[in-house]
Design a protein around this motif. Sequence first.
Motif, PDB file in Angstrom:
ATOM      1  N   ASN A 284       9.198  21.200  14.890  1.00 44.43           N
ATOM      2  CA  ASN A 284      10.229  21.120  13.854  1.00 44.43           C
ATOM      3  C   ASN A 284      11.236  22.256  13.962  1.00 44.43           C
ATOM      4  O   ASN A 284      12.443  22.039  13.797  1.00 44.43           O
ATOM      5  N   PHE A 285      10.773  23.471  14.254  1.00 41.57           N
ATOM      6  CA  PHE A 285      11.723  24.566  14.467  1.00 41.57           C
ATOM      7  C   PHE A 285      12.607  24.263  15.679  1.00 41.57           C
ATOM      8  O   PHE A 285      13.807  24.540  15.664  1.00 41.57           O
ATOM      9  N   ARG A 286      12.026  23.663  16.716  1.00 43.83           N
ATOM     10  CA  ARG A 286      12.798  23.318  17.919  1.00 43.83           C
ATOM     11  C   ARG A 286      13.906  22.314  17.587  1.00 43.83           C
ATOM     12  O   ARG A 286      15.025  22.409  18.105  1.00 43.83           O
TER      13      ARG A 286
ATOM     14  N   GLU B 185      20.996  29.289  14.919  1.00 44.07           N
ATOM     15  CA  GLU B 185      20.162  29.398  13.715  1.00 44.07           C
ATOM     16  C   GLU B 185      19.054  30.418  13.996  1.00 44.07           C
ATOM     17  O   GLU B 185      17.997  30.091  14.535  1.00 44.07           O
ATOM     18  N   ASP B 186      19.314  31.679  13.619  1.00 48.82           N
ATOM     19  CA  ASP B 186      18.397  32.759  13.986  1.00 48.82           C
ATOM     20  C   ASP B 186      17.017  32.600  13.367  1.00 48.82           C
ATOM     21  O   ASP B 186      16.007  32.889  14.012  1.00 48.82           O
ATOM     22  N   TYR B 187      16.923  32.128  12.126  1.00 47.70           N
ATOM     23  CA  TYR B 187      15.603  31.993  11.510  1.00 47.70           C
ATOM     24  C   TYR B 187      14.773  30.920  12.218  1.00 47.70           C
ATOM     25  O   TYR B 187      13.562  31.087  12.414  1.00 47.70           O
ATOM     26  N   ALA B 188      15.405  29.846  12.644  1.00 46.55           N
ATOM     27  CA  ALA B 188      14.685  28.799  13.371  1.00 46.55           C
ATOM     28  C   ALA B 188      14.220  29.319  14.730  1.00 46.55           C
ATOM     29  O   ALA B 188      13.109  28.989  15.175  1.00 46.55           O
ATOM     30  N   LEU B 189      15.031  30.137  15.383  1.00 45.14           N
ATOM     31  CA  LEU B 189      14.611  30.762  16.639  1.00 45.14           C
ATOM     32  C   LEU B 189      13.392  31.656  16.404  1.00 45.14           C
ATOM     33  O   LEU B 189      12.440  31.645  17.180  1.00 45.14           O
TER      34      LEU B 189
ATOM     35  N   ALA C 277       5.728  30.421  16.180  1.00 41.62           N
ATOM     36  CA  ALA C 277       4.821  29.288  16.383  1.00 41.62           C
ATOM     37  C   ALA C 277       4.364  29.217  17.837  1.00 41.62           C
ATOM     38  O   ALA C 277       3.178  28.970  18.106  1.00 41.62           O
ATOM     39  N   LEU C 278       5.273  29.450  18.770  1.00 42.37           N
ATOM     40  CA  LEU C 278       4.906  29.430  20.185  1.00 42.37           C
ATOM     41  C   LEU C 278       3.954  30.570  20.532  1.00 42.37           C
ATOM     42  O   LEU C 278       3.066  30.407  21.376  1.00 42.37           O
TER      43      LEU C 278
ATOM     44  N   ALA D   9      13.624  37.009  21.346  1.00 41.54           N
ATOM     45  CA  ALA D   9      14.677  37.902  21.843  1.00 41.54           C
ATOM     46  C   ALA D   9      16.054  37.409  21.405  1.00 41.54           C
ATOM     47  O   ALA D   9      16.918  38.213  21.027  1.00 41.54           O
ATOM     48  N   LEU D  10      16.258  36.099  21.429  1.00 39.30           N
ATOM     49  CA  LEU D  10      17.537  35.552  20.963  1.00 39.30           C
ATOM     50  C   LEU D  10      17.729  35.833  19.466  1.00 39.30           C
ATOM     51  O   LEU D  10      18.822  36.217  19.032  1.00 39.30           O
ATOM     52  N   ALA D  11      16.682  35.635  18.683  1.00 36.10           N
ATOM     53  CA  ALA D  11      16.766  35.909  17.243  1.00 36.10           C
ATOM     54  C   ALA D  11      17.103  37.376  17.007  1.00 36.10           C
ATOM     55  O   ALA D  11      17.948  37.702  16.162  1.00 36.10           O
TER      56      ALA D  11
END
Length: 135
Positions: free
Chosen positions: A75-77, A86-90, A96-97, A111-113
């Motif tokens: 779902n985050f993906r 979308e930093d929070y989703a990243l 989760a990963l 790292a992207l977030a």
Amino acid sequence: MVQGADRGPDSPGVPAGGVYEWYQRGLELLNGGSPAAAIQILEHAAAAEPSSRSVREALARAQYGAKRYAEAAANFRMIVEADPAEDYALFGLGMALTRTGDLAEAVEHLALACAMRPDNKHYATALRHARARKG
């Protein structure tokens, strides 16, 4: 935000109210410490409004809280694919990963977030933890 038609209590297996009410009730359950219960209602909201990022985020948070990490990651993906900024989703995807053991991909998303929100200590801590586990 979320929309949707009201559903009557006579619809089998569907909670009363509409998508917005389901979303609000799901958030209440999640914030009240009942992620498994939140999943039940938020899944109805996600089925009715599959493109709603706010519903997907709430559902992913509930799944993460219920230790359903692969589902949370999916779902985050979906959110990240719809909006790569979308930093929070990243962050959520990375967390989760990390829990599923996919540390290489987790580090990438965390790292992207961090790059998007360098002031966020939670993001930086999660990235350090994932990098340490990765080795």
